[in-house]
Every structure is written in C-alpha cells, then in structure tokens.
Write a protein that holds these residues in place. Structure first.
Motif: not given
Length: 70
Positions: A8-17, A19-32
């Motif tokens: 459970n304590g890994d959640v912040p690091a998982i979200l960081k990883a 977010d970084s990968a998603t923005r790189l791979a899918h720059p077209f996704l909306e912020e919402d």
C-alpha cells in the motif's frame, strides 16, 4: 534492482511512474480523464490486480499490474 509484490505504501511512486509513462505515450489524453484514472488506480485497479514493483536503490521506479490476462 529488486522486483517485489506491491505494498500500500507504494501508491505515490506507482502514480508518479504511471503519470510519467502515460503522458509520454498518450499526450492526447485530456486532463479530466487523467485525473479520473489517477483516482481509479488506487481505488479500483490496484485492489483487484496482481501488482509488482521494481525498486532501484530502495526507490520504486516501475510497476506492472495484471488484471486477469490484461
């Protein structure tokens, strides 16, 4: 490098990883959409997935979450 089961304590690091990968791979996704997925990861996906993380020097840098065959 160490690969281990998610805790459970890994959640912040998982979200960081994620977010970084998603923005790189899918720059077209909306912020919402990204904001909703950020909530879904700890509330919906991780509790129902088999999840493993990769640690380097004690820091989680990557993960994989499997839901059945996906």
């Amino acid at each position: 490098m160490q690969i281990r089961k998610y805790e459970n304590g890994d959640v912040p690091a998982i979200l960081k990883a994620w977010d970084s990968a998603t923005r790189l791979a899918h720059p077209f996704l909306e912020e919402d959409f990204l904001a909703q997925e950020r909530r879904n990861i700890p509330e919906l996906y991780l509790p129902n997935a088999e999840t493993w993380v990769t640690e380097v020097d004690g820091e989680v840098v990557d993960f994989i979450a499997l839901l059945g065959n996906e």
